[in-house]
Design an enzyme around this catalytic site. Structure first.
Site, PDB file in Angstrom:
ATOM      1  N   GLY A   1       0.833  -1.208   0.000  1.00  0.00           N
ATOM      2  CA  GLY A   1       0.000   0.000   0.000  1.00  0.00           C
ATOM      3  C   GLY A   1       0.858   1.244   0.000  1.00  0.00           C
ATOM      4  N   ASN A   2       0.266   2.368   0.285  1.00  0.00           N
ATOM      5  CA  ASN A   2       1.037   3.603   0.427  1.00  0.00           C
ATOM      6  C   ASN A   2       0.366   4.497   1.466  1.00  0.00           C
ATOM      7  OD1 ASN A   2      -0.881   5.471  -0.954  1.00  0.00           O
ATOM      8  ND2 ASN A   2      -0.476   4.072  -2.653  1.00  0.00           N
ATOM      9  N   ARG A   3       0.926   5.677   1.670  1.00  0.00           N
ATOM     10  CA  ARG A   3       0.515   6.497   2.815  1.00  0.00           C
ATOM     11  C   ARG A   3      -0.672   7.416   2.523  1.00  0.00           C
ATOM     12  NH1 ARG A   3       4.817   5.990   6.374  1.00  0.00           N
ATOM     13  NH2 ARG A   3       6.721   5.306   5.345  1.00  0.00           N
TER      14      ARG A   3
END
Ligand code: PMT
Length: 410
Positions: free
Chosen positions: A215-217
């Protein structure tokens, strides 16, 4: 703040240092013409006195279900209100309400209330990030309550991060916006009435196995701010939102929740043909694991190799189906040489404009309530630089640029 005139608001306060902000919040509500009744958990009375709040609200304040040998009718209060504002909402109170526990007047009124409930969490960053808290927040949202997002900044503990309660103006602004929408009295000029806007927002999660993902932020805040602003201006908005704790609601706003890049691609492809304006604010994972394991991958080897394959580029693919009346805005999230990369993306993805945000700027990019952007427009090759602003204000700037394209000749 005219939409609050005559509205009956329960302000429910739980025990956090952020309770001090509720004196100002109540003053603002009263000033806006609302009628306010205040409830407190016993812990909240350690942070701000009932006397202060009853003076400001011009009504008695209740902190017990039974006080001075009389029973405070929580059912009557729950039915009286047009809205309930739970702020600050501590981790403990969120957990109680999410699970239907009922040992305070706040919980009793919450369970009896038929009105919309808004909750503004306040806690330290690790408490906020804890999966138990996040699960409770999600549960409360699933139960139809409205989250007023936490801010990012200095916390009472001295640490800095997510968990700060929204400011009084934001709390009142959320209620005001809600009543404005539900009364159908738009305060903002309907400059995008009749337009269809497609927005991608948030991260994507690419599953590795049933437990893990890539995923990412991204929090979804930037895309959600754009969606709400476009809806406020009268557009019909279709927001394709990746995994995010945000739960935006507004008139003319349709939200499709997705997890993966391929799901986002499918949902965006379905909506694209109809739209006049598409804004690609999502942080889409460029790659996904080639295989998703059916069972949790066990720790057996010293190293684990994951083969990744490319995800569809949503913006670049949809651009190829662009019709003459459509306008497209992409984002570029950069960590260095931002302007150069943004220009390349503008050309490569054939966007009408690209919004550059760079992680080199403090307060810009992922998760913050603020962003600092430059908007590069293709038609005139002009780069407009903006100061650090709230994401709501950034959304206004972006849509102001887009509105210059109307009426668009087909
Ligand atoms: O959600 P927040 O926490 O508020 O953070 C906001 C944000 C930082 C995520 C947002 O402002 C932002 O910059 N979004 C784009 C992030 C990104 O992935 O940028 P990029 O430079 O990798 O992608 C360029 C453009 O192509 C973007 O419009 C992106 O949505 C789009 N893209 C990228 C890959 C892909 N597979 N499909 C796409 O559509």
């Amino acid at each position: 703040m005219r939409h609050l005139e005559g509205k009956r608001i329960i302000v429910a306060i739980s025990g956090s240092i952020a309770a001090y902000k509720m004196a100002t919040t109540i003053r603002l509500l009263i000033k806006a013409g609302a009628e306010v009744r205040v409830l407190m958990t016993p812990a909240a009375t350690h942070f701000i006195t009932p006397l202060t709040l009853s003076t400001l609200s011009k009504n008695p304040v209740f902190s017990e279900v039974i006080s001075e040998e009389s029973w405070n009718n929580h059912v009557e209060m729950g039915l009286w209100a047009d809205a309930m504002l739970l702020a600050p909402a501590t981790a403990n109170t969120l957990a109680q309400l999410a699970n239907g526990l009922c040992d305070t007047i706040v919980a009793a009124v919450y369970l009896s209330a038929r009105c919309p409930v808004f909750f503004a969490p306040a806690m330290d960053l690790d408490m906020w990030a804890h999966p138990a808290t996040q699960a409770n927040v999600k549960r409360l949202i699933d139960h139809g309550n409205h989250l007023i997002p936490v801010g990012n900044g200095e916390l009472a503990s001295g640490l800095s991060g997510e968990g700060r309660m929204a400011e009084p103006e934001d709390l009142v602004g959320h209620l005001h916006h809600f009543f404005g929408e539900s009364q159908g009295k738009p305060e903002v000029q309907q400059t995008m009435a009749g337009k269809k806007v497609l927005i991608t927002a948030g991260p994507t999660h690419e599953p590795i196995d049933p437990v893990r993902y890539i995923g990412n932020r991204s929090s979804g805040k930037m895309g959600v701010a754009l969606a709400l602003e476009a809806a406020k201006r009268g557009a019909h908005v279709h927001l394709i939102l990746g995994p995010s704790v945000l739960n935006p609601a507004a008139a003319h706003l349709q939200v499709t929740r997705v997890d993966t890049a391929r799901e986002m691609f499918k949902a965006a492809s379905g909506a694209f043909e109809q739209c006049d304006l598409a804004i690609f604010a999502a942080a889409v994972a460029d790659y996904r694991p080639e295989q998703t394991a059916d069972q949790k991958i066990k720790k057996t080897e010293d190293a684990l190799r994951l083969d990744l394959v490319k995800n569809p580029d949503i913006a670049a693919t949809l651009e190829k189906q662009k019709q003459a009346h459509q306008r497209l805005i992409g984002f570029a999230l950069e960590t260095q040489a931002g302007e150069e990369h943004a220009r390349q993306k503008l050309n490569r993805k054939n966007m009408d404009a690209i919004v550059l945000n760079t992680l080199q700027d403090e307060g810009a990019g992922f998760q913050h309530d603020t962003n600092k952007v430059s908007i590069l427009t293709a038609a005139d090759n002009k780069l407009r630089r903006f100061e650090l602003k709230t994401k709501e204000q950034v959304a206004t700037d972006i849509l102001d640029v887009a509105e210059q394209w109307w009426p668009v000749k087909g």
